[in-house]
Write an enzyme that holds these catalytic residues in place. Structure first.
Site, mmCIF file in Angstrom:
data_model
loop_
_atom_site.group_PDB
_atom_site.id
_atom_site.type_symbol
_atom_site.label_atom_id
_atom_site.label_comp_id
_atom_site.label_asym_id
_atom_site.label_seq_id
_atom_site.Cartn_x
_atom_site.Cartn_y
_atom_site.Cartn_z
ATOM 1 N N GLU A 158 -2.678 0.931 32.275
ATOM 2 C CA GLU A 158 -2.297 0.496 33.625
ATOM 3 C C GLU A 158 -2.581 1.608 34.643
ATOM 4 O OE1 GLU A 158 -0.601 0.429 30.862
ATOM 5 O OE2 GLU A 158 0.784 -1.272 30.722
ATOM 6 N N CYS A 173 4.887 -0.416 29.398
ATOM 7 C CA CYS A 173 6.036 0.331 28.874
ATOM 8 C C CYS A 173 7.076 0.554 29.968
ATOM 9 C CB CYS A 173 5.588 1.658 28.262
ATOM 10 S SG CYS A 173 4.967 2.831 29.459
ATOM 11 N N GLY A 217 -10.094 3.774 -6.765
ATOM 12 C CA GLY A 217 -10.578 3.014 -7.909
ATOM 13 C C GLY A 217 -9.596 1.905 -8.284
HETATM 14 N N1 NAP Z 1 -16.644 0.757 -5.568
HETATM 15 C C1 NAP Z 1 -15.679 1.273 -4.860
HETATM 16 O O1 NAP Z 1 -15.351 0.803 -3.773
HETATM 17 C C2 NAP Z 1 -14.978 2.486 -5.389
HETATM 18 C C3 NAP Z 1 -14.150 3.223 -4.534
HETATM 19 C C4 NAP Z 1 -13.483 4.319 -5.060
HETATM 20 C C5 NAP Z 1 -13.652 4.643 -6.395
HETATM 21 N N2 NAP Z 1 -14.472 3.902 -7.171
HETATM 22 C C6 NAP Z 1 -14.679 4.230 -8.581
HETATM 23 O O2 NAP Z 1 -13.434 4.115 -9.244
HETATM 24 C C7 NAP Z 1 -13.458 4.972 -10.372
HETATM 25 C C8 NAP Z 1 -12.148 5.751 -10.422
HETATM 26 O O3 NAP Z 1 -11.129 4.826 -10.588
HETATM 27 P P1 NAP Z 1 -9.693 5.225 -11.064
HETATM 28 O O4 NAP Z 1 -8.924 3.960 -11.170
HETATM 29 O O5 NAP Z 1 -9.799 6.111 -12.246
HETATM 30 O O6 NAP Z 1 -9.201 6.179 -9.884
HETATM 31 P P2 NAP Z 1 -8.245 6.021 -8.637
HETATM 32 O O7 NAP Z 1 -7.695 4.651 -8.568
HETATM 33 O O8 NAP Z 1 -8.975 6.528 -7.459
HETATM 34 O O9 NAP Z 1 -7.104 7.042 -8.998
HETATM 35 C C9 NAP Z 1 -6.203 6.692 -10.022
HETATM 36 C C10 NAP Z 1 -5.243 7.812 -10.251
HETATM 37 O O10 NAP Z 1 -4.342 7.975 -9.182
HETATM 38 C C11 NAP Z 1 -3.209 8.656 -9.685
HETATM 39 N N3 NAP Z 1 -1.967 8.104 -9.180
HETATM 40 C C12 NAP Z 1 -0.965 8.802 -8.576
HETATM 41 N N4 NAP Z 1 0.071 8.011 -8.327
HETATM 42 C C13 NAP Z 1 -0.257 6.797 -8.761
HETATM 43 C C14 NAP Z 1 0.450 5.579 -8.784
HETATM 44 N N5 NAP Z 1 1.672 5.436 -8.267
HETATM 45 N N6 NAP Z 1 -0.149 4.538 -9.343
HETATM 46 C C15 NAP Z 1 -1.404 4.634 -9.854
HETATM 47 N N7 NAP Z 1 -2.121 5.768 -9.840
HETATM 48 C C16 NAP Z 1 -1.541 6.850 -9.309
HETATM 49 C C17 NAP Z 1 -3.250 8.489 -11.200
HETATM 50 O O11 NAP Z 1 -3.542 9.732 -11.809
HETATM 51 P P3 NAP Z 1 -2.328 10.759 -12.079
HETATM 52 O O12 NAP Z 1 -1.316 10.007 -12.885
HETATM 53 O O13 NAP Z 1 -2.945 11.892 -12.751
HETATM 54 O O14 NAP Z 1 -1.804 11.096 -10.733
HETATM 55 C C18 NAP Z 1 -4.387 7.539 -11.437
HETATM 56 O O15 NAP Z 1 -5.053 7.754 -12.643
HETATM 57 C C19 NAP Z 1 -14.659 5.857 -10.229
HETATM 58 O O16 NAP Z 1 -15.637 5.392 -11.124
HETATM 59 C C20 NAP Z 1 -15.104 5.643 -8.817
HETATM 60 O O17 NAP Z 1 -16.503 5.775 -8.686
HETATM 61 C C21 NAP Z 1 -15.138 2.841 -6.707
#
Ligand code: NAP
Length: 375
Positions: free
Chosen positions: A55, A81, A302
């Site tokens: 505004e 506001c 992931g």
């Molecule tokens: N195509 C796409 O759009 C895309 C995007 C991103 C990634 N990716 C691919 O995804 C793959 C990785 O996937 P990802 O599932 O292993 O990794 P992620 O989902 O990025 O990370 C998972 C990790 O986050 C941690 N985390 C912390 N708090 C959590 C909670 N409350 N709940 C769940 N996880 C928690 C856990 O490890 P801790 O328990 O050690 O903390 C878990 O293993 C790679 O291959 C990557 O290239 C693809």
């Protein structure tokens, strides 16, 4: 109730508001147009926090063009506001300027101030109308609406997947499933967010920086990594770039003073937020991010983190870039158990579908509960 001219000028106000897409946060994106006898006298949009609201920008614009705004209509995409924040109340400026009519797209979503600005304008004998193009206005500020009404950000998870819903190869390779146009488009969605969230799995496998590179933006969103056991490497690109313009928050669930100190020394901020299972407490994290004034949270993670966010009720919509390819049984976009029956499936609403280069971009919003009060 509203004329065709009213629609056109409000649309103009919304177009102006959109110019603040990357800059106004944590404030909402707002546009304002001052009109008399179908002629625009001045217009403006919200400047970065602490600077002029829409505004005031429109009033300055009119004055600098030598226009007298007395008797004009102000079209604003959000209720003006009425409180002193970092800037004085806009309702006072509109009243002092002699505006005769105010048309607002929507009331302020903050329940503590909602409607008060409009009341003050009415009490000053200004004709006030509200609700024109409200849906569009709410959509533009969906994160702000979420924070004001639910005290947590709007969570949008971006995923790149093959047509059969796979987001990485079994060995973790995912760069690149989609084409360059889609990847650049994804950066525009990063740019509008207050922060980008990922999991340690993605940091380990992709070593991303998670900043905005392919669109012009004066501001970098913060980055957040969920890493329960503080295993992130100090040589990862995301840690190496901590403190260089885009802050990095590492959220963990185990105490390890040496590692915490090591990461702090490299410019990371640490946040200890454990849940009962030893992982990061996702709902508590959302509340904390709301408390830190984050409006939109952009997830690029992931399947594991996406599944956990979904299960914890911490995702509002999926932004999926679907490539014209098939990967077979690789790594799914979202790791989750199948529901007990078809009736218990997660239901989504396709909000927007568009071709982006060779890929398909789908914005799919969770139906029902999570979006209630926002739609
Ligand atoms: N195509 C796409 O759009 C895309 C995007 C991103 C990634 N990716 C691919 O995804 C793959 C990785 O996937 P990802 O599932 O292993 O990794 P992620 O989902 O990025 O990370 C998972 C990790 O986050 C941690 N985390 C912390 N708090 C959590 C909670 N409350 N709940 C769940 N996880 C928690 C856990 O490890 P801790 O328990 O050690 O903390 C878990 O293993 C790679 O291959 C990557 O290239 C693809």
């Amino acid at each position: 109730m509203f004329s065709a001219e009213d629609h056109n000028f409000m649309q103009r106000a919304l177009d102006l508001a959109e110019r603040g897409l990357y800059t106004t946060t944590p404030n909402p994106r707002v546009g304002c147009v001052l009109v008399r006898e179908n002629r625009i006298l001045g217009e403006g949009y919200t400047q970065p926090a602490g600077q002029n609201h829409a505004e005031i920008e429109a009033l300055h614009d009119a004055r600098s063009a030598g226009e007298d705004v007395r008797g004009s209509t102000a079209y604003v995409s959000l209720e003006p506001c009425s409180h002193f924040g970092r800037t004085p109340p806009c309702v006072n400026a509109l009243i002092d300027a002699g505006v005769a009519r105010v048309v607002a797209a929507m009331e302020d979503p903050n329940p503590l101030v909602s409607g008060k600005g409009l009341e003050i304008l009415r009490a000053a004998d200004i004709e006030v109308r509200c609700g024109l193009l409200e849906r569009e206005a709410r959509e533009l500020n969906i994160g702000f609406v979420s924070r004001m009404t639910r005290h947590r950000p709007w969570v949008r998870s971006k995923l790149a997947a093959s047509l059969d819903g796979q987001s990485a190869m079994p060995d973790g390779q995912s760069q690149w499933i989609t084409g360059e146009v889609a990847r650049h488009d994804g950066h525009a969605w990063r740019a509008r967010a207050c922060a980008i969230l990922t999991g340690i799995g993605t940091v380990r496998s992709d070593d991303p920086i998670l900043n905005v590179r392919y669109v012009e933006t004066p501001r970098q969103p913060a980055r957040i990594v969920l890493d329960s056991r503080l295993e992130i490497s100090v040589d990862s690109r995301i840690v190496k770039s901590a403190g260089l313009g885009a802050p990095l928050l590492v959220v963990h669930a185990l105490r390890n003073e040496d590692r915490e100190e090591e990461l702090r020394a490299r410019g990371c901020e640490l946040l200890y937020l454990p849940d009962a299972s030893g992982k990061v407490d996702l709902p508590a994290l959302m509340s904390e991010l709301g408390r830190r004034s984050l409006n939109e949270l952009h997830v690029e993670a992931g399947g594991k983190l996406n599944g956990a966010l979904l299960g914890a009720g911490c995702v509002d919509e999926f932004l999926v870039y679907m490539a014209p390819s098939l990967l077979g049984q690789a790594l799914p976009m979202i790791e989750m158990a199948a529901p007990a029956s078809l009736n218990e499936r997660w239901e989504l609403i396709f909000r927007d579908v568009e071709m982006v280069g060779e890929d398909l971009r789908i914005l799919a919003r969770l139906a029902g509960g999570l979006s209630e009060g926002i739609e």
